[in-house]
Design an enzyme around this catalytic site. Structure first.
Site, PDB file in Angstrom:
ATOM      1  CG  ASN A  46      -2.191  -0.854   1.091  1.00 37.63           C
ATOM      2  OD1 ASN A  46      -2.273  -1.351   0.037  1.00 37.63           O
ATOM      3  ND2 ASN A  46      -2.604  -1.239   2.054  1.00 37.63           N
ATOM      4  NE  ARG A 390      -8.320  -3.625  -9.539  1.00 40.74           N
ATOM      5  CZ  ARG A 390      -7.316  -2.817  -9.908  1.00 40.74           C
ATOM      6  NH1 ARG A 390      -6.426  -2.981 -10.587  1.00 40.74           N
ATOM      7  NH2 ARG A 390      -7.373  -1.511  -9.201  1.00 40.74           N
ATOM      8  NE  ARG A 420      -4.529   4.802  -9.876  1.00 37.40           N
ATOM      9  CZ  ARG A 420      -4.342   5.971 -10.025  1.00 37.40           C
ATOM     10  NH1 ARG A 420      -3.415   6.413 -11.152  1.00 37.40           N
ATOM     11  NH2 ARG A 420      -5.249   6.574  -9.470  1.00 37.40           N
ATOM     12  CG  HIS A 450     -15.006   0.198  -9.334  1.00 30.26           C
ATOM     13  ND1 HIS A 450     -15.607  -0.853  -8.465  1.00 30.26           N
ATOM     14  CD2 HIS A 450     -13.758   0.090  -9.062  1.00 30.26           C
ATOM     15  CE1 HIS A 450     -14.488  -1.675  -8.048  1.00 30.26           C
ATOM     16  NE2 HIS A 450     -13.189  -0.806  -8.235  1.00 30.26           N
TER      17      HIS A 450
END
Length: 458
Positions: A46, A390, A420, A450
């Protein structure tokens, strides 16, 4: 009406507090030991992403002299200053947790993460054999001098830097020149760098009489540098890793082809500005000076660490040993199979009878996968429309969509290219779907899609 800045948290500082909560999970002894390793690995990962995206975007604003206050009343410069202070404190706590808590706790279970220097002679010999047989052939040291500029250092890749003494011939020539000029001439040391290979595991695994031992390969390489620089004397060596600006700079309104624009921006990531460099805390000052000068890094962007650089390797440790130490992990969760969809059921018959609700992740995702698979094969299905954000490397959904297109059905897929760090992966999937005959939309201008939606026309 003006907003009261004291009522608001700064977004970036708030995110650091969130990451702190994950770090505290790694420090909580009530959690199983291997789960604590996972939490520390996640904290480190992170932090990397935070710097290459969030901090990078602030650095971009600073470079254009953006002077507006954020909603919490801070300038960009103030935000960067507070981020630096909190990030350094967080990293210090991360490494304290690793060295003073997790490593000793692992030893109590005969699991060792050991530096090469701490091994006994027999274990060192095993590591040296691994170096000669596996590591040596794939290493490529790169010298840096007037005729060979500093090579491109890739984002988030671990590297070894080496300071090499002058040869005897160079020394004699310098002394002769020194005597002739009558003044002291400093020796001209040589510098080399090499990337720690990623084509082999970061950790070399050994089974010893005392238990299982993991040795970071960078320590093995460092101990065998004499084999790489034959005829030269290594004065000092150390490790470093850089973080580059990975925030995509895309003007969607101006971009004629969003796919090509994102492809170009992804390609440029490797050349992004260096915004942070991690080094081992005992790095030789001469090497540090060479690195900061060659890479044009300010000393305020250097982060010394008291342990192995890049703690994300801990997730790999867990993956290797979790099956052998089930008591050190949470019990694996197995989602329930929805009774409304027994094995072999026709999904369309089931949902024609009445609406069905499946609760993820508590119930299995298999019915969704089966829904798309049956739609691809059902002769009554005319079209399938789906969003993808994704996608895994072996996605059954992708396979079914491609099969549906090949079966003559109209397949429309919205692939979000701005997911991302999955941009390149999504571009590849999008091209593969197009080749299979699917109609592909590359996201929507100004929005990031999304949502996960599938519509079947039957």
């Amino acid at each position: 009406m003006e907003s009261d800045s004291t009522r608001y948290f700064n977004r970036e500082l708030s995110w650091l507090e969130f990451n702190n909560r994950i770090l505290f999970e790694s420090r909580d002894t009530k959690n199983p030991l291997l789960e604590r390793l996972k939490f520390l690995s996640i904290t480190a990962s992170n932090m990397d992403e935070f710097y290459i995206v969030r901090v990078a975007s602030l650095r971009d604003l600073l470079s254009v002299k953006y002077d507006e206050l954020d909603i919490s009343g801070r300038t960009v410069k103030q935000q960067l200053s507070e981020i630096d202070e909190k990030a350094r404190a967080q990293m210090a706590l991360m490494y304290s947790t690793y060295t003073r808590s997790l490593v000793p706790s692992l030893k109590n279970h005969n699991i060792f993460i050991s530096d090469y220097r701490d091994l006994d002679d027999h274990a060192k010999e095993v590591c040296d054999d691994y170096f000669r047989s596996t590591l040596y052939p794939i290493l490529t040291p790169m010298a840096v001098d007037a005729s060979r500029p500093f090579p491109l250092i890739y984002n988030r890749q671990l590297n070894l830097c080496v300071l090499i003494d002058e040869t005897e011939e160079e020394k004699q020539a310098r002394l002769a020149k020194q005597e002739k000029k009558g003044k002291v001439i400093d020796p001209e040391y040589r510098f080399a760098t090499l990337q720690v290979p990623t084509v082999v595991p970061r950790l070399f695994e050994m089974h010893l009489s005392t238990g299982i031992c993991f040795v970071p390969i960078e320590g093995i390489i460092q101990a065998n540098l004499s084999s790489l620089f034959i005829g030269s004397s290594v004065l000092a060596s150390g490790f470093y890793r850089v973080m580059r600006n990975a925030d995509l700079d895309i003007d969607e309104d101006e971009a004629e082809d969003l796919l090509k624009e994102i492809e170009e921006q992804v390609r440029k990531r490797r050349f992004g500005e260096i915004i942070r460099m991690e080094i081992n805390e005992d790095l030789d000052p001469r090497l540090l000076k060479l690195l900061t000068t060659s890479l044009k890094i300010s000393k305020k962007d250097v982060f010394p660490v008291g342990g192995p650089i890049d703690l994300t390797f801990l997730m790999k440790v867990v993956g290797k040993i979790s099956d052998d130490f089930p008591d050190l992990c949470y019990h694996s969760f197995r989602p329930a199979k929805p009774k409304m969809f027994p094995e072999g059921v026709n999904i369309f018959d089931a949902i024609r009878a009445k609406d069905r609700l499946v609760h993820h992740p508590y119930e299995s995702f298999d019915p969704v996968v089966e829904f798309v698979r049956q739609a691809a094969e059902d002769p009554k299905v005319l079209a399938i429309k789906q969003t993808l954000y994704r996608v895994s490397s072996s996605s059954p959904i992708i396979k079914s969509l491609a099969e549906a297109a090949q079966n003559g059905k109209q397949v429309m897929v919205l692939v979000e290219l701005k997911a991302r760090f999955d941009e390149e992966n999504n571009i590849n999937w999008a091209k593969m779907l197009e080749k299979a005959g699917c109609h592909v939309i590359y996201g929507l201008v100004g929005l990031k899609t999304h949502s996960k939606i599938t519509l079947v026309v039957r």
